[in-house]
Design a protein around this motif. Structure first.
Motif, PDB file in Angstrom:
ATOM      1  N   SER A  18      34.692  15.568  58.088  1.00 26.79           N
ATOM      2  CA  SER A  18      35.973  15.698  58.773  1.00 26.79           C
ATOM      3  C   SER A  18      37.061  15.037  57.927  1.00 26.79           C
ATOM      4  CB  SER A  18      35.909  15.028  60.145  1.00 26.79           C
ATOM      5  OG  SER A  18      37.224  14.864  60.637  1.00 26.79           O
ATOM      6  N   PHE A  19      38.022  15.830  57.513  1.00 27.59           N
ATOM      7  CA  PHE A  19      39.138  15.261  56.753  1.00 27.59           C
ATOM      8  C   PHE A  19      40.163  14.624  57.674  1.00 27.59           C
ATOM      9  CE2 PHE A  19      37.253  17.562  53.369  1.00 27.59           C
ATOM     10  CZ  PHE A  19      37.551  16.804  52.250  1.00 27.59           C
ATOM     11  N   THR A  20      39.944  14.717  58.953  1.00 25.88           N
ATOM     12  CA  THR A  20      40.805  14.012  59.898  1.00 25.88           C
ATOM     13  C   THR A  20      40.305  12.593  60.091  1.00 25.88           C
ATOM     14  OG1 THR A  20      41.121  16.103  61.014  1.00 25.88           O
ATOM     15  CG2 THR A  20      41.878  14.150  62.165  1.00 25.88           C
ATOM     16  N   THR A  21      38.990  12.490  60.325  1.00 26.84           N
ATOM     17  CA  THR A  21      38.436  11.148  60.566  1.00 26.84           C
ATOM     18  C   THR A  21      37.739  10.584  59.328  1.00 26.84           C
ATOM     19  OG1 THR A  21      36.382  12.118  61.381  1.00 26.84           O
ATOM     20  CG2 THR A  21      38.080  11.649  63.013  1.00 26.84           C
ATOM     21  N   THR A  77      43.632   8.557  62.178  1.00 22.65           N
ATOM     22  CA  THR A  77      42.449   7.788  61.796  1.00 22.65           C
ATOM     23  C   THR A  77      42.411   7.601  60.291  1.00 22.65           C
ATOM     24  OG1 THR A  77      41.282   8.718  63.665  1.00 22.65           O
ATOM     25  CG2 THR A  77      39.948   7.675  61.973  1.00 22.65           C
ATOM     26  N   GLN A 122      34.504   7.551  67.126  1.00 22.41           N
ATOM     27  CA  GLN A 122      34.235   7.903  65.729  1.00 22.41           C
ATOM     28  C   GLN A 122      34.589   6.755  64.798  1.00 22.41           C
ATOM     29  OE1 GLN A 122      35.390  11.764  64.552  1.00 22.41           O
ATOM     30  NE2 GLN A 122      35.106  12.634  66.553  1.00 22.41           N
ATOM     31  N   TYR A 143      43.075  18.928  55.703  1.00 22.15           N
ATOM     32  CA  TYR A 143      42.973  18.894  54.244  1.00 22.15           C
ATOM     33  C   TYR A 143      41.850  19.819  53.801  1.00 22.15           C
ATOM     34  CZ  TYR A 143      42.748  17.001  49.538  1.00 22.15           C
ATOM     35  OH  TYR A 143      42.763  16.857  48.182  1.00 22.15           O
ATOM     36  N   ARG A 154      38.752  16.068  67.444  1.00 18.62           N
ATOM     37  CA  ARG A 154      39.153  16.224  66.038  1.00 18.62           C
ATOM     38  C   ARG A 154      40.454  15.473  65.706  1.00 18.62           C
ATOM     39  NH1 ARG A 154      37.307  19.337  62.036  1.00 18.62           N
ATOM     40  NH2 ARG A 154      38.729  20.032  60.394  1.00 18.62           N
ATOM     41  N   TYR A 155      41.418  15.560  66.598  1.00 19.09           N
ATOM     42  CA  TYR A 155      42.723  14.973  66.290  1.00 19.09           C
ATOM     43  C   TYR A 155      43.061  13.775  67.181  1.00 19.09           C
ATOM     44  CZ  TYR A 155      43.060  19.383  63.843  1.00 19.09           C
ATOM     45  OH  TYR A 155      42.798  20.438  63.006  1.00 19.09           O
ATOM     46  N   PHE A 170      40.743   9.648  70.736  1.00 20.13           N
ATOM     47  CA  PHE A 170      39.292   9.653  70.812  1.00 20.13           C
ATOM     48  C   PHE A 170      38.799   8.839  72.011  1.00 20.13           C
ATOM     49  CE2 PHE A 170      40.428   9.950  66.258  1.00 20.13           C
ATOM     50  CZ  PHE A 170      40.015  11.257  66.068  1.00 20.13           C
TER      51      PHE A 170
END
Lengths: 169, 710
Positions: free
Chosen positions: A124-127, B154, B290, B642, B690-691, B694
């Protein structure tokens, strides 16, 4: 309060034991094998389900760093010349005792690799974390016609922990 | 500060030639608690006579007897009270009602001088102590995240980074009591390491402000102002138990998190001492957060000593320590993170008889982080140590003239950075800075503040940062403000000197020692309507251009570095309002429109174009209970991910739907100074795997006590 809770729980447990079905258990007992791979820092890791051991010459499953743009991403690779793959996204690993129908299998094993529709390892490039899929995978070995269910528990800094068990046909 | 203001106004008048024919003695107390209130301004406006209450709330005032003599009592945080002295009362007890919210606060951040909030020429947002208490937030990060225009992202270490108006927090200077924080892991300050219990208020200024503060104030500055002498004699203790619903259901009540806060302050003659301690024990919920940690312990403590041996001299010695431990356990890896900070500050203020004031400060910051990864079977994977230290001397002079107010200063600093990941293991940089500012009235209604700062770093060119701001008072209540200024951010040690192989993902990052400072050039314009007892509504437009933004890029496959290349324009509109509905009801709201784009016109990642928040709170007249409800709304937007194959951020497959986070909390005074509080965070249980957020629904219960007075 805590003691009372414990007492109630014990009584409930006794009740459950007393009411237990005493008929012969016809559930299937599977031998689950747990594997911790080698570290990707030391190179790719190869595993053979049949011999239940690491095998760089004849392997079914591999953990590799594959080139993705300017990076290298950890990926689970199944040898498509030896293995077909299927995925169960619903049932828990422990509840599965038989393999799916033959039509569920795909020879395109890349679907479980990095970027695949059923990828086992996801970055995951977000986390900025690598996580493992919660699905259970099936490997059908073309040479032996054996079916294995696989579950990938954890990825951590180049090492994967997974478990698998042979299923009845 | 307000007391000082009134004392100044009436200081001369106390000694005026009034023929005293009557003396009034009295005590001023809090109407709800009957606790005496010190430093209350007591005055008779028509006779220009005034005084202030002592520590035990007593006062004595001589006045000219007669008809229509009115005594006014005024103190910050309380509603003014005026009583008639026609009955020739000689001893009175005056009860003041606590004001729910004080509009006329003193702010310091936007000009580095003390000014009334409504009179400051540069728009300043204030998060008051009342706002902090209403939020129920334990740390600054949680607090700021409840405001519109602020979002969390994050970070690679699993923690969270703050984005303000879509801007990465490295472009927002974070100050504590006017001094920068050292220790920015991955170039970001972790605001979850700053507890709210020690904070008096937070001031936020938007737009480039390097003319006052130097590096990093490219897009704004946040000044966290801690409790100080004005807190008076007090002692408070607070214990909170909290946990996420998910965690409580899964692991039971024994696996929640606990927070303890203790604050005490005492004034003895000319010395005021404050001590604060905070302890947090947090059990994270890995399945939803996470975050690669199971247990987090945070300890922080502050000792703050102020000594005023005479009217001319005052000294302040402050030491803040912070310790942070995270432990994570899994079947394949055990991790351990240890962070320690120490900030020591010594300040001396000197007032000269000719009106000049001198303030000089020595400030030492130390930051150390260790990160260990170890396999359960004993193999050591990572053992990183990062150390950062900064020693700074700052000297400022200030004088008020008939035409305006001048302040100027000098700063010199020496910083070093030690890490396994930087070339040669240790790097250092020295900097000297000069700045000056003049704040004056061009006409009666036009206030101008202009300033410039020169920063010279040992390894690259001089940076000049000017700023000019105008405030035009259209009427007493309508004010228009505009500012223009430049900002910069000096490249970080990591950007200049990193040399690190990311073994896991097979790439190397090399720093670029030739990087230039990032530059910004920004403009703000806004209008504010201000009613001292009822409303405050403002609208502000801002446009900031960034140049030389530092980006990472690929020199070749598997080798990354940094370069100055990016340009971007950040613009937006911000509306804010407060409405004191009554002395028991308070509401506030805000709305942000953000449009941040790179030089190709493409929206900057992490930009949330529309967001808003609203708050309403109630405090019963006798302060028996209080409650607050907050909601933050984020409009639908298209997030970006990304893509490692292209090395670019790309639009996600589908837009993220609008979401609302609702927090609520209440406090009940159960016995004298003892209160019970409870709250629900993210009451709607909104999460996005995901965003973020959390963390889903969470709740807390707390017991607190506060004793004030002698």
């Amino acid at each position: 309060m805590k003691n009372l809770t414990q007492l109630v729980l014990m009584m409930m447990l006794l009740l459950c034991v007393a009411c237990e079905d005493t008929k012969d258990d016809d559930s299937v007992t599977l031998t689950v094998i747990e594997v911790i791979t080698g570290d990707l820092d030391d190179g790719s890791y190869y595993y053979n389900f049949t011999s239940e051991s690491e095998d760089t010459a004849s392997w079914h499953l591999s953990l590799q760093n594959i080139a993705v743009g300017n990076y290298y991403m950890p990926s689970i690779v199944l040898d498509s010349t030896k293995v077909m793959v299927a995925v169960d996204t619903v049932n828990a690993f422990s509840d599965i005792t038989t393999g799916p129908s033959s039509s569920a299998y795909s020879s395109s094993t890349s679907l479980v690799g990095y970027g695949g529709t059923q990828e086992i390892l996801n970055y995951s490039f977000t986390t900025h974390t690598v996580s493992t899929s919660t699905s259970t995978y099936f490997a059908y070995i073309l040479a032996t016609h054996k079916v294995y269910k696989l579950y990938f528990e954890e990825y951590s800094a180049g090492i994967v922990k997974f478990k698998y068990a042979e299923l009845s046909q | 500060m307000k007391q000082r203001f009134f004392i100044l106004i009436f200081a001369g008048s106390i000694f005026a030639n009034v023929d005293p024919t009557q003396t009034i003695n009295g005590t001023v107390v809090d109407a709800a608690t009957n606790i005496p209130i010190p430093n209350v301004n007591v005055y008779i406006k028509k006779q220009s006579a005034g005084t202030a209450t002592s520590l035990n709330g007593n006062f004595s005032l001589n006045y000219e007897n007669g008809n229509n003599v009115f005594l006014t009592v005024s103190h910050i945080g309380y509603a003014d009270k005026t009583i008639s002295l026609n009955d020739n009362s000689e001893v009175v007890v005056i009860k003041l009602d606590e004001m729910f919210f004080e509009m006329d606060d003193i702010v310091v951040t936007s000009t580095r001088t003390q000014k009334l909030h409504r009179d400051v020429p540069v728009a300043t947002e204030v998060i008051s102590r009342q706002d902090i208490e209403d939020s129920g937030a334990l740390h600054v990060q949680d607090l700021l995240n409840s405001y519109s225009g602020v979002s969390l992202q994050t970070s690679v270490d699993g923690g969270s980074m703050l984005n303000i108006l879509g801007m990465d927090s490295r472009y927002i200077l974070i100050l504590v009591d006017g001094q920068p924080i050292t220790g920015k892991f991955n170039n970001h300050v972790s605001l979850d390491q700053v507890p709210t219990s020690q904070i008096k208020k937070i001031e936020i200024i938007k737009g480039p402000n390097s003319s006052l503060y130097g590096s990093e104030a490219m897009a704004g500055a946040i000044n966290i102002i801690t409790n100080s002498k004005s807190s008076g004699n007090h002692m408070s203790f607070n214990i909170r138990y909290n946990g996420t619903e998910n965690k409580l259901k899964a692991d039971g009540i024994n696996h929640g998190s606990e927070s303890l806060q203790f604050n005490t302050g005492k004034t003895l003659g000319s010395v005021t001492a404050n001590f604060s301690a905070d302890v947090d024990f947090i059990e994270t919920d890995k399945t939803i957060q996470q975050i690669d940690a199971d247990d987090i312990s945070k300890y922080s403590g502050t000792i703050d000593l102020e000594w005023q041996p005479s009217n001319r001299h005052s000294f302040r010695l402050k030491d803040m320590v912070y310790s942070h431990a995270e432990n994570g356990t899994s079947s394949l890896m055990n991790t351990s993170t240890r962070i320690s900070r120490n900030t020591a500050l010594l300040n001396h203020r000197l007032s000269f008889s000719n009106g000049w004031n001198l303030s000089h400060t020595v400030n030492h910051n130390m930051y150390r982080r260790t990160y260990v990864q170890e396999r359960p079977w004993g193999d050591l994977v990572t053992d990183d140590v990062t150390e950062e230290s900064n020693m700074e001397y700052e000297s400022m002079i200030q004088k008020k003239f008939n035409s305006g107010e001048l302040n100027a200063g000098f700063e010199g600093s020496s910083a070093s950075y030690t890490s396994d990941r930087v070339q040669n293991g240790t790097q250092s940089v020295t900097a000297v800075s000069l700045f000056g500012q003049y704040d004056f009235y061009l006409w009666n209604a036009l206030n101008v503040v202009s300033g410039i700062r020169l920063d010279h770093y040992s390894e690259y060119d001089v940076v000049l940062s000017p700023r000019i701001g105008f405030m035009y008072s259209i009427t007493d209540r309508w004010k228009a403000r505009t500012t223009w200024g430049k900002g910069f951010r000096s490249p970080s040690f990591m950007e200049r000197f990193i040399d690190w192989n990311h073994v896991q993902f097979g790439y190397r990052v090399l720093g670029n020692a030739k990087l230039k400072p990032e530059l910004s050039n920004g403009f703000t314009a806004g209008v504010e309507y201000y009613h001292p007892a009822k409303y405050q509504v403002s609208v502000m437009l801002y446009v900031t251009n960034f140049q030389n933004l530092i980006e990472d890029y690929s020199i070749e496959a598997g080798l990354l570095s940094y370069r100055n290349i990016e340009q971007a324009t950040y613009r937006g509109l911000e509306l804010q309002g407060r409405w004191i509905i009554s002395n028991t009801w308070l509401s506030s709201w805000g709305f942000n429109i953000v449009d941040n784009r790179d030089n190709s016109g493409i929206l900057i990642p992490n930009t949330q174009p529309l967001s808003g928040y609203g708050r309403i709170s109630y405090k019963s007249p006798k302060r028996l209970w209080s409650a607050a409800l907050r909601a933050k709304w984020v409009g639908a937007y298209m997030p970006e991910d990304y893509n490692p194959e292209t090395g670019e951020y790309e639009k996600a497959g589908q837009s993220l739907a609008a979401s609302t986070i609702i927090d609520m909390n209440a406090k009940v005074n159960i016995w004298k100074q003892l209160s019970l509080g409870f709250g629900i965070r993210n009451a709607g249980d909104y999460t996005h795997d995901r965003y973020g957020p959390f963390i889903g629904r969470a709740m807390y219960i707390e017991i607190s006590t506060k004793i004030t007075g002698e």
